[in-house]
Design a protein around this motif. Structure first.
Motif, PDB file in Angstrom:
ATOM      1  N   GLN A 580       0.817  -1.221   0.000  1.00 43.76           N
ATOM      2  CA  GLN A 580       0.000   0.000   0.000  1.00 43.76           C
ATOM      3  C   GLN A 580       0.848   1.267   0.000  1.00 43.76           C
ATOM      4  OE1 GLN A 580      -1.174  -2.806   1.941  1.00 43.76           O
ATOM      5  NE2 GLN A 580      -2.337  -3.044   0.051  1.00 43.76           N
ATOM      6  N   GLY A 581       2.177   1.114  -0.054  1.00 45.37           N
ATOM      7  CA  GLY A 581       3.052   2.272  -0.147  1.00 45.37           C
ATOM      8  C   GLY A 581       3.714   2.635   1.164  1.00 45.37           C
ATOM      9  N   SER A 582       3.794   3.943   1.453  1.00 49.51           N
ATOM     10  CA  SER A 582       4.432   4.441   2.667  1.00 49.51           C
ATOM     11  C   SER A 582       3.636   5.626   3.200  1.00 49.51           C
ATOM     12  CB  SER A 582       5.871   4.868   2.387  1.00 49.51           C
ATOM     13  OG  SER A 582       6.669   3.765   2.043  1.00 49.51           O
ATOM     14  N   ALA A 583       3.973   5.990   4.435  1.00 48.73           N
ATOM     15  CA  ALA A 583       3.336   7.157   5.042  1.00 48.73           C
ATOM     16  C   ALA A 583       4.384   7.929   5.827  1.00 48.73           C
ATOM     17  CB  ALA A 583       2.198   6.735   5.952  1.00 48.73           C
ATOM     18  N   ILE A 584       4.211   9.261   5.867  1.00 51.79           N
ATOM     19  CA  ILE A 584       5.027  10.100   6.748  1.00 51.79           C
ATOM     20  C   ILE A 584       4.148  10.419   7.941  1.00 51.79           C
ATOM     21  CG2 ILE A 584       6.356  12.210   6.960  1.00 51.79           C
ATOM     22  CD1 ILE A 584       6.451  12.191   3.830  1.00 51.79           C
ATOM     23  N   LEU A 585       4.617  10.082   9.127  1.00 47.18           N
ATOM     24  CA  LEU A 585       3.818  10.204  10.348  1.00 47.18           C
ATOM     25  C   LEU A 585       4.329  11.364  11.197  1.00 47.18           C
ATOM     26  CD1 LEU A 585       1.821   9.104  12.544  1.00 47.18           C
ATOM     27  CD2 LEU A 585       3.697   7.603  13.281  1.00 47.18           C
ATOM     28  N   ARG A 586       3.366  12.085  11.751  1.00 49.06           N
ATOM     29  CA  ARG A 586       3.690  13.185  12.657  1.00 49.06           C
ATOM     30  C   ARG A 586       2.893  12.994  13.951  1.00 49.06           C
ATOM     31  NH1 ARG A 586       2.934  19.688  11.392  1.00 49.06           N
ATOM     32  NH2 ARG A 586       2.857  20.392  13.556  1.00 49.06           N
ATOM     33  N   VAL A 587       3.596  12.818  15.075  1.00 52.15           N
ATOM     34  CA  VAL A 587       2.952  12.695  16.384  1.00 52.15           C
ATOM     35  C   VAL A 587       3.016  14.065  17.050  1.00 52.15           C
ATOM     36  CG1 VAL A 587       2.954  11.547  18.628  1.00 52.15           C
ATOM     37  CG2 VAL A 587       3.615  10.270  16.577  1.00 52.15           C
ATOM     38  N   ASN A 588       1.848  14.666  17.303  1.00 46.67           N
ATOM     39  CA  ASN A 588       1.805  16.023  17.840  1.00 46.67           C
ATOM     40  C   ASN A 588       1.850  16.065  19.366  1.00 46.67           C
ATOM     41  OD1 ASN A 588       1.520  17.235  15.250  1.00 46.67           O
ATOM     42  ND2 ASN A 588      -0.635  16.600  15.225  1.00 46.67           N
ATOM     43  N   LYS A 589       1.073  15.174  20.015  1.00 43.27           N
ATOM     44  CA  LYS A 589       1.038  15.201  21.474  1.00 43.27           C
ATOM     45  C   LYS A 589       0.525  13.876  22.021  1.00 43.27           C
ATOM     46  CE  LYS A 589      -3.576  17.319  21.798  1.00 43.27           C
ATOM     47  NZ  LYS A 589      -4.383  18.431  22.367  1.00 43.27           N
ATOM     48  N   VAL A 590       0.757  13.692  23.328  1.00 45.99           N
ATOM     49  CA  VAL A 590       0.302  12.490  24.028  1.00 45.99           C
ATOM     50  C   VAL A 590      -0.800  12.897  24.997  1.00 45.99           C
ATOM     51  CG1 VAL A 590       0.941  10.632  25.607  1.00 45.99           C
ATOM     52  CG2 VAL A 590       2.559  11.397  23.846  1.00 45.99           C
TER      53      VAL A 590
END
Length: 648
Positions: A580-590
């Motif tokens: 399915q390809g790739s993804a760029i992930l951004r975690v903003n907060k917990v």
């Protein structure tokens, strides 16, 4: 909030059942079902070999159960190496637990089996208003599962002994609240994320498909294009029902049969009894057991002097809490009533007259004294009321008597006239049936009747003399009271499809795989750009995700988000989505989890402790595997590759 964790608990308990409950796989008709010791051993447990035919048959049975539960299940899933290997692991588990039970001298007595049967809701539904088990319905229910009562009860003993092996470990895991809090808080926390998807199709146009590259890719994955032996067959099927229909029955025969079987046609004789139990298990210290025996002997002597006092003595002395308050009364029961302990039943039916008292019985669970209090003689119904049932029973018995000899005659004809099934069909008035697309060493496709998937029949069909020379098989028992003779009408040898035959699916897969690689490379480049300037990418809207709150976010992205280090936020990473390809992930907060109500927190800690119990159980089972020198000769398969799906 804790639905996911509760669901995980159900899965854990389901796995426990799989670990301790035998599969009860039974095969064919005695005399035709043979699993000889020369078969290839796929695993060994404590010196016991599990052979290829056993594994094939167990896999066929598992496939049948899955199909029954979900008729729309993909046949490729049932035939996958993962499913087959799971079946083999289950066979190994059964042997390991059986060996452990033998080694520990774990014995399941009649009382334990009787208790189990009395508590089983399915069996309970077969009891009448008087509590009596309908033995005919009981036998019929088991027959539908290809079992006799003896086979089923032997399986129950095996199941109970396996439970004794494992259940002592199940409750051994524990966790202190502080430890549970750390894990549960991490388990329940949520993370606010954004991501960008890089889909392979966006890069497909950049893939240059060269013939040399495609040929190299084919050679690398050539094994996935191997096709097993296959065959179309003709066959004749001898069943008990077919023989029953051919039995000639006269009125005189039926009346003679009725007179000979009166006792079994009506309600069986029932007896009512009371008992007094002095508890003294076989493993009790000898001196204590001797004292218990002396007490039982003294009570017995007292009763012989005054038999009428049995009820009062039972209330005073019996240690069977369930019956003591009723003066030891067990009610009416037949000789075959599984809910009554065998020793008590035998003693009651050995006594001649009401009021008679048995000798002291030395049983597994202690010392018993039985008094016969009433007798209900058997009553035979009138001939006319049972005529239809009688005729069916008579036909069945006559068919059973001739079944083996008929199968033998079929075998002789199959051997003497090996190039045709017509002589057999004519001799026994059986139709010649056909089936297409049978395969060797795999679960059969949906169009093949389930009975033809029998491992022994498949081995016979693909033997050289039958597959290549078009000879008849010998009779093979494919199911209870069902024998098949088959011959091959069309045979296709195992082969590997050529590059030309698979050109299009191979090209599609090659492009997909190369596109996914290009997407991943692009993701790495864009990741660096995102770290320098987060607003440079077209992020999807922010969303909160947790283990029990994934929404429509792809699972690999959720897992990556929950694994990501949060020491410095926002945190960026690339997630490989495979085809399915790739993804760029951004975690903003917990986001910290909400505080649970006291009762919910307690429940969560208990479930966490159950997880530790599961870990203890797994460790103990692995130790048993080492102790009993388990060897599995089949390789643990990898997950199916995308090539399999592309080739479909």
């Amino acid at each position: 909030m804790f639905d996911l964790f509760r669901n995980h608990t159900k899965i854990l308990m389901g796995l426990l059942v799989l670990l301790i409950v035998p599969s009860f796989v039974f095969f064919g008709i005695e005399g035709y079902t043979q699993f000889n010791d020369k078969q290839k051993a796929v695993a060994v447990v404590d010196g016991h070999k599990i052979n290829q035919l056993e594994w094939d048959e167990a896999n066929r049975q598992a496939a049948m159960r899955l199909r029954a539960q979900n008729p729309d299940v993909d046949p490729a899933l049932l035939d996958s190496p993962e499913i087959k290997y799971a079946t083999l692991e289950q066979l190994v588990r059964e042997q390991v637990l059986a060996a452990a039970a033998r080694n520990a001298h774990l014995i399941v007595g009649n009382a334990q089996v009787a208790t189990y049967l009395s508590q089983d809701p399915t069996i309970a539904s077969l009891r009448g208003a008087d509590g009596k088990l309908n033995m005919e319905a009981y036998a019929q229910m088991l027959a539908r599962q290809n079992m006799t009562p003896e086979m089923f009860e032997a399986g129950v003993r095996q199941q109970l002994s396996a439970q004794q092996v494992m259940l002592g470990v199940v409750g051994s895991g524990f966790a202190v609240p502080a430890q549970a809090d750390v894990t549960l808080n991490a388990f329940r926390q949520a993370r606010n994320i954004q991501y960008v998807l890089l889909k392979p199709e966006e890069y497909a146009a950049k893939v240059d498909v060269k013939p040399t590259d495609l040929e190299a890719y084919y050679k690398k994955n050539e094994a996935m294009f191997k096709r097993p032996e296959s065959a179309d067959i003709e066959y004749v099927e001898l069943t008990l029902d077919a023989l029953k229909a051919s039995v000639t029955v006269s009125e005189a025969d039926l009346k003679t049969y009725y007179e000979s079987n009166k006792a079994s046609l009506g309600e069986a004789e029932q007896r009512r009894a009371s008992h007094i139990l002095i508890e003294a298990p076989k493993d009790m210290p000898a001196d204590e057991r001797a004292k218990a025996r002396a007490k039982a002997d003294a009570i017995h002597a007292e009763l012989l002097k005054n038999p009428a006092s049995f009820g009062d003595v039972a209330k005073r002395e019996s240690q069977d809490a369930a019956s003591a308050e009723q003066g030891g009364d067990l009610g009416f029961f037949s000789a075959q009533n599984a809910a009554v302990v065998d020793d008590i039943s035998k003693a009651a039916f050995a006594l001649k007259n009401k009021g008679d008292i048995s000798a002291v019985i030395d049983a597994d669970f202690g010392f018993d004294i039985v008094q016969l209090t009433d007798i209900k003689p058997s009553e035979a119904p009138a001939f006319e009321t049972v005529r239809a049932k009688l005729e069916d029973q008579y036909r069945t018995e006559q068919a059973q008597k001739t079944f083996t000899s008929t199968a033998d005659e079929m075998g002789k004809l199959a051997f003497e006239q090996r190039d045709s099934l017509k002589p057999i069909a004519d001799a026994f008035k059986l139709p010649i049936k056909t089936a297409a697309g049978l395969v060797h060493d795999r679960v059969q496709p949906p169009q093949v009747p389930q009975a033809l998937g029998n491992a022994e029949l498949i081995s016979a069909i693909f033997a050289d003399d039958v597959a290549r020379n078009k000879g008849n098989t010998q009779p093979v028992a494919v199911a209870p009271s069902t024998v098949v003779v088959a011959r091959v009408s069309k045979y296709v040898a195992a082969h590997t499809e050529s590059l030309a035959d698979v050109q299009e699916p191979l090209k599609k897969l090659y492009v997909t795989e190369q596109s996914a690689k290009l997407a991943q490379e692009a993701a790495k480049v864009q990741l660096e750009a995102a770290r320098k300037s987060p607003q440079s990418l077209a992020w999807l809207p922010a969303v909160d995700v947790a283990r029990d709150k994934a929404g429509e976010v792809p699972t690999p992205i959720v897992e990556a988000a929950l694994r990501a280090s949060t020491r410095q936020l926002p945190a960026f990473s690339v997630v490989d989505l495979g085809p399915q390809g790739s993804a760029i992930l951004r975690v903003n907060k917990v986001t910290a989890p909400e505080v649970l109500p006291a009762e919910a927190q307690k429940q969560a800690e208990q479930q966490y402790a159950m997880g530790w119990s599961r870990a203890e159980m797994d460790a103990y089972y692995n130790m048993l595997k080492d102790r009993f020198k388990v060897k599995i000769h089949e390789a643990d398969p990898k997950k199916q590759t995308a090539l399999t799906n592309a080739n479909k």
